[in-house]
Scaffold this active site. Structure first.
Site, PDB file in Angstrom:
ATOM      1  N   HIS A  16       0.891  -1.372  -0.245  1.00 61.00           N
ATOM      2  CA  HIS A  16       0.103   0.068  -0.100  1.00 61.00           C
ATOM      3  C   HIS A  16       0.852   1.203  -0.096  1.00 61.00           C
ATOM      4  O   HIS A  16       1.383   1.737   1.002  1.00 61.00           O
ATOM      5  CB  HIS A  16      -0.818   0.055   1.289  1.00 61.00           C
ATOM      6  N   PRO A  69      -6.247  -4.677  10.973  1.00 59.68           N
ATOM      7  CA  PRO A  69      -7.701  -4.638  11.119  1.00 59.68           C
ATOM      8  C   PRO A  69      -8.189  -3.258  11.699  1.00 59.68           C
ATOM      9  O   PRO A  69      -7.784  -2.894  12.675  1.00 59.68           O
ATOM     10  CB  PRO A  69      -7.878  -5.759  12.203  1.00 59.68           C
ATOM     11  N   GLY A  86     -10.727   4.759   7.222  1.00 58.73           N
ATOM     12  CA  GLY A  86     -11.424   3.341   7.538  1.00 58.73           C
ATOM     13  C   GLY A  86     -11.470   3.008   9.221  1.00 58.73           C
ATOM     14  O   GLY A  86     -12.425   2.560   9.600  1.00 58.73           O
ATOM     15  N   ASN A 101      -7.641  11.625   3.614  1.00 57.74           N
ATOM     16  CA  ASN A 101      -7.416  11.596   2.108  1.00 57.74           C
ATOM     17  C   ASN A 101      -8.699  11.528   1.318  1.00 57.74           C
ATOM     18  O   ASN A 101      -8.577  11.481   0.156  1.00 57.74           O
ATOM     19  CB  ASN A 101      -6.360  10.703   1.790  1.00 57.74           C
ATOM     20  N   ILE A 133     -10.230   9.075   0.496  1.00 60.45           N
ATOM     21  CA  ILE A 133     -10.364   7.806  -0.448  1.00 60.45           C
ATOM     22  C   ILE A 133     -10.386   6.660   0.311  1.00 60.45           C
ATOM     23  O   ILE A 133      -9.609   6.438   1.165  1.00 60.45           O
ATOM     24  CB  ILE A 133      -9.301   8.068  -1.295  1.00 60.45           C
ATOM     25  N   HIS A 139      -4.160   3.269  -3.510  1.00 58.53           N
ATOM     26  CA  HIS A 139      -4.216   2.648  -2.184  1.00 58.53           C
ATOM     27  C   HIS A 139      -3.571   1.377  -2.011  1.00 58.53           C
ATOM     28  O   HIS A 139      -2.540   1.432  -0.958  1.00 58.53           O
ATOM     29  CB  HIS A 139      -5.667   2.282  -1.967  1.00 58.53           C
ATOM     30  N   GLU A 163     -17.674  -2.996  24.587  1.00 62.88           N
ATOM     31  CA  GLU A 163     -16.972  -4.365  24.732  1.00 62.88           C
ATOM     32  C   GLU A 163     -15.780  -4.300  23.998  1.00 62.88           C
ATOM     33  O   GLU A 163     -14.553  -4.619  24.343  1.00 62.88           O
ATOM     34  CB  GLU A 163     -17.806  -5.725  24.545  1.00 62.88           C
ATOM     35  N   PHE A 175     -20.927 -11.739  24.730  1.00 62.41           N
ATOM     36  CA  PHE A 175     -20.372 -10.760  24.012  1.00 62.41           C
ATOM     37  C   PHE A 175     -19.069 -10.520  23.637  1.00 62.41           C
ATOM     38  O   PHE A 175     -18.611  -9.631  23.364  1.00 62.41           O
ATOM     39  CB  PHE A 175     -20.926  -9.239  25.101  1.00 62.41           C
ATOM     40  N   HIS A 215     -28.628 -14.093  24.725  1.00 63.20           N
ATOM     41  CA  HIS A 215     -27.405 -14.109  26.166  1.00 63.20           C
ATOM     42  C   HIS A 215     -26.760 -15.244  26.363  1.00 63.20           C
ATOM     43  O   HIS A 215     -26.071 -15.365  27.106  1.00 63.20           O
ATOM     44  CB  HIS A 215     -28.312 -13.379  27.158  1.00 63.20           C
ATOM     45  N   ARG A 256     -23.110 -17.796  36.274  1.00 61.60           N
ATOM     46  CA  ARG A 256     -24.299 -17.225  37.408  1.00 61.60           C
ATOM     47  C   ARG A 256     -24.748 -18.002  38.199  1.00 61.60           C
ATOM     48  O   ARG A 256     -25.068 -17.461  39.461  1.00 61.60           O
ATOM     49  CB  ARG A 256     -25.327 -16.490  36.258  1.00 61.60           C
TER      50      ARG A 256
END
Lengths: 664, 664
Positions: B29, B119, B157, B186, B188, B260, B409, B435, B471, B518
């Site tokens: 890139h 990521p 991004g 930029n 783009i 890019h 989270e 979660f 859940h 729980r």
């Protein structure tokens, strides 16, 4: 009784049904229904377009309770408005096994629940998809048939989750003016005041993404009505920021986190009945108030009758097409198109990456299925999801069939769920397989809700090469196969890609993922077969004339490696079979006989896949050999990576020979 | 040469190293390094505090390249500034197997890379954690030892991903004034102009969460410097919105998505050399420019020398403690505290939910480990992660040890990664296990980066009851066990909870998840044992005097059910064993002998776990019996759910008997 008194008593009916049901279940969330009852009353009696006797009417307004923990708000409304699935007995059965009134609203448990919510922010994302769907359908069938709003009730938690930003910025960009989000701004979350964790000016935040915003007192019915009226005429999506008191009416607990997620308790309930002047027994709604609610339900149905008249005036062909799409049936030409293209592939035997194969397939199928809506999370050129039929949707033109979702995998997947739930459309997306992690909560909900959404996820292994371990799925096959109801396809060549697309489209009750390669693959299927061989999940791709000493299982790009290994084993005089396994889930659904026949009884079983071993023991046994990954990938040219990690025909041959000492 | 010319030539050195490396690798890139070179030059030569000869100096400024695809920007900088891990040869080896210069920056590949990025949005989240860590450490050790900035270069991004909202709203709320985010604006993205998918006013959005914002021309070095100076003195985190041209200097491709993610190509490179007046060979940096960069590197080290003097002036005890925490070693009292509490548990045999057990353990361990930093994603009272030692951190007081992360989270997990990377702290969190899906991308990166972050994830099965399938984790055990390097613990009682906490804290190179119940569980360990039995991942909890006909494997809350089944089998005269399996990953790491001994050779093998079967075939074989879930859960009281889904002692006994026809 003044209008205000009547309103308040109608709202109190919601409050006490919620209080009583939570108390009886000894579990649940009374705070939200009590706080948002005024909003819900105004919305449902003055604005929402629906018909309790025809809850699936295509042009109803959608109401999404994004703050799904407040489920008793929704169940109370459905009961009060006269939806037959939600009787008083169902309300009394709140949170019990087999009831329609689960802890959180579950799509499919009863007509009137538009989507499953509870995981925060998802409902907002779904609603964006519903509002997109409305605009798409309106542009296809006209305002006569499609002209409805999508309303959302969202809590602080919905707005704090990251998915909310993806959803709201998408909605703002697309100018979804028929999306109206009411924020139940009660200032309380589980740990205490929202101010403990957040200082965001939410109104300014929505405005920054192009939303119309209105701030009101959420207990003032006139203000609520005025806001909704204004919202309905906006050219942008609207946020109604409604200040409310959580647990409104509870003398000691109102406005605190103590009323969020626990029953009020006997004394507090007595106090609340006094404070709100509601001297009725548990679950008792006075007749005049129940009548007022039921009349609202009946009155709302007029819009449906008007719509039916308009629908009857439409030409028969359009009516049939509208109904077919809303039923989710595929068009008549689908099967022929599949077979014609499959024959062509058998003749031409193309070598191509499965992402390119998918594009080729889509160019065929998008031609015959007008209701597919493609898209990509800013990877159009990599995912190859845009075809000649799919012009881009823009904020001002929804006649297109392709959505540039932006770098928003989570918002995209949630919106696709909403589009599927809305009906009339088959959404498919594009992304990198690695980023399935970014949208996993929405994938799970698609599976839980049995929705047909199709995710094209390319760059599906170390075969993507230089981008390295951050971009190389390793654990993802196992992690996605683990989700119940989700079909995870990893086709091995262009014909399998076609077949997997066919299966994904035909699976009305399942979301699907197509994991596709960046790298080229040769055609494995040498002859045309009408049957969809992938439909059984796994099948014998290369058989052995004699009893096979070795059976090699593989998926996707590793099938080619398995077939090469088969060739080398044959040269060495070792009889072997190759099993292509495009879809574990479909294979698991086959008869024991079929499974046993495919797995076979070779003394040596080897699986090859560029992911981790988890899941393969089921077929190769825990004494089988796995040729694949044991950890994260690496950055480098892909052929070198396959060598580096030992995922090669020679590795398979060596493994086979090491287990067959007599064979040398 | 004017200052401006010198700046531009220094920036061009970055540009061409990036261009040349991408061209040589035929992959990468170039657009971001070319566009952001001016920003990077000003930042690194005038502002960033670091020492190339001591890249791990604790009080260095952190620089996070959140837009990780622009990795050549970072590698070029590290080479130019004189970091020894990043030689010219390494740059020439960009994106090759075994190089330090992977496709995306990989933490651990070379000193100077602060975190693994790629990521999108993760780096921003990490940086928030680093800035939190700085404030925490500053409040403990004073400004003399801790006083640094955290800089981020983020792309469009990064800001479009939902995690960015969680990160920025957390930073704004906590007033992280030493966090400075430079947005490489930029315009783009891969599909084309950002305006294709987004219309958000990012500056207004950040301002809505309390950020200081500055908008500049990102190619004007004076403006960049002025902005960074202003940012350094703000009492709030700062967004510098820097307008740039992607691929700056490329005559045809600048400002387009064509630059890019692909090499520029020979002709365009020639044109770029002409346009930027850079008549040098590939990878050649003229001596005067290289010298200018190296001098910047040397000059920056002065701050380190000053710091060393200040550090030498601190008392020996503080110095040792500071160093211990930064090394990540546990304090001397840790082991004693574990053993003392373990003895107490053996004496008292408490029955409690493992989430409560975890709280009890934390009350012991937080007392002896001052560097733990607890928290929860708005579930403090449910996760039980707050102990008497951990006062809440507030925007104005970082002396506390507990962070109310809000309903975020993903932002929480990314921030925890940043805190661990920063050093000196051991972050642990609280959330619901379901979660884990919301923060999975950050969990994966913690594993890839070998970071010790510990996630307490409670409500770990259908045992949570009424909240229902949205859940209830079902596929999550498999999906989390699938992530390489991640330790997924599911302790069966209070003693196992203690042992798993010990293992998680001792695992310096692994993230851990503690999946906790729980519902109440009885103590399984009846006697005190100094050894950590969970350390081997699985162990014989209940043995059989004679050859066992049945071996039952279980984890977490199902161990109790397995032990009950064992009792019933014994009554029926069937010899059985129970294996507790708190951690698959640790068990897999044991010797073959140990594994074989634990698995044993009973003719009947049964696994019981309130999740799906995937993974268990490894131990019970594909002919073993699995007692667990086959799909999603349901809403209802938890004891009824266990009955409903057939996860009971009787089901185990029946399964055993059905496989042992002779035993009746």
């Amino acid at each position: 009784m003044t209008d205000l008194e009547k309103h308040q008593r109608m709202a109190n009916a919601i409050r006490f049904l919620a209080i009583d049901a939570v108390e009886k279940a000894k579990s649940g969330h009374p705070g939200l229904p009590m706080g948002a009852a005024d909003i819900a009353t105004v919305l449902c009696t003055q604005f929402l377009k629906f018909d309790p006797t025809a809850p699936d009417w295509a042009d109803r307004d959608r109401f999404v309770l994004s703050a799904g923990h407040g489920s008793m708000l929704l169940y109370s409304l459905l009961y009060l408005l006269g939806y037959e699935d939600f009787t008083l007995d169902e309300l009394k059965n709140f949170r019990q096994i087999g009831s329609r009134t689960a802890g959180h609203p579950e799509y499919g448990h009863g007509a009137g629940i538009e989507t499953t919510t509870g995981p925060l922010g998802q409902g907002l994302g779904n609603a964006v998809g519903m509002a997109i769907a409305e605009k798409l359908q309106e542009s296809r069938f006209g305002k006569e048939l499609v002209d409805h709003f999508t309303y959302v009730l969202a809590g602080d938690g919905c707005l704090m989750e990251g998915i909310s930003q993806e959803a709201l910025s998408m909605a703002g960009h697309l100018k979804l003016n028929k999306l109206i989000v009411i924020w139940d701004d009660n200032g309380i979350s589980i740990d205490g005041a929202v101010s403990l964790t957040d200082s965001t000016d939410q109104v300014a935040r929505f405005a920054a993404s192009g939303w119309n915003t209105i701030s009101i007192d959420g207990h003032d019915p006139a203000a609520i009505a005025a806001a909704l009226r204004q919202a309905q005429s906006s050219d942008r999506p609207t946020l109604v920021a409604a200040k409310t008191t959580i647990g409104f009416g509870a003398p000691n607990k109102a406005g605190t986190n103590g009323v969020h997620g626990s029953p009020l308790g006997g004394d507090e309930i007595v106090g609340t009945r006094e404070a709100l002047n509601w001297p009725h027994e548990a679950f008792e709604v006075p007749n005049d108030i129940l009548d007022a609610w039921r009349i609202a339900g009946l009155r709302s149905a007029h819009a449906h009758k008007d719509w039916q008249k308009r629908f009857a005036d439409v030409d028969a062909e359009t009516r049939a097409e509208f109904e077919r799409r809303n039923r989710g049936d595929l068009p008549a030409g689908f099967e022929d198109a599949v077979q014609t293209y499959k024959k062509q592939l058998a003749d031409t035997q193309p070598t191509m990456a499965t992402r390119k194969a998918s594009e080729a397939v889509l160019n065929v199928l998008n031609e015959v299925i007008p209701e597919t809506i493609g898209g990509s999370a800013d990877l159009t050129g990599s995912n190859n999801t845009k075809t000649k039929q799919t012009a881009s949707v823009t904020p001002d033109d929804f006649s297109g069939r392709y959505i540039h979702y932006g770098i928003r995998e989570h918002g995209m997947a949630a919106a696709m769920n909403g589009m599927a739930l809305h009906g009339g459309l088959i959404p498919y997306s594009g992304g990198f397989l690695i980023f399935s992690d970014y949208c996993r909560p929405s994938l799970r909900l698609a599976a839980l809700m049995n929705q047909r959404v199709i995710h094209v996820m390319t760059h599906d292994s170390i075969g993507l090469g230089e981008d390295g371990p951050t971009h190389q799925p390793v654990e993802h096959y196992a992690a996605l196969r683990a989700i119940p109801n989700l079909l995870f396809f990893r086709p091995a060549d262009v014909t399998e890609t076609l077949e997997c697309w066919q299966l994904a489209l035909e699976a009305k009750d399942n979301p699907s993922i197509l994991a596709l390669t960046r790298q080229n693959l040769v055609s494995q299927r040498k002859t045309y077969e009408e049957d969809n061989l992938c439909a059984r999940g796994a099948y014998v791709l290369v058989d052995s004339d004699e009893d096979a000493a070795v059976t090699i299982f593989a998926s996707g790009s590793e099938v080619e490696i398995a077939v090469e290994a088969h060739g080398k084993l044959s040269e060495a005089g070792i009889a072997a079979r190759v099993i292509s396994v495009p879809c574990f889930e479909l294979f698991e659904a086959q008869s024991d006989d079929y499974k046993a026949a495919v797995i076979g009884s070779s003394p040596v079983k080897i699986a090859v896949e560029a992911g981790i071993r988890m899941g393969w023991d089921r077929y190769i046994g825990n004494d089988g050999t796995f040729v694949g990954m044991t950890g994260f990938g690496a950055s480098g040219p892909y052929k070198e990576l396959y060598e580096h990690f030992g995922i090669t025909p020679d590795a398979i041959v060596a493994a086979a020979k090491s287990k067959l000492p007599a064979a040398e």
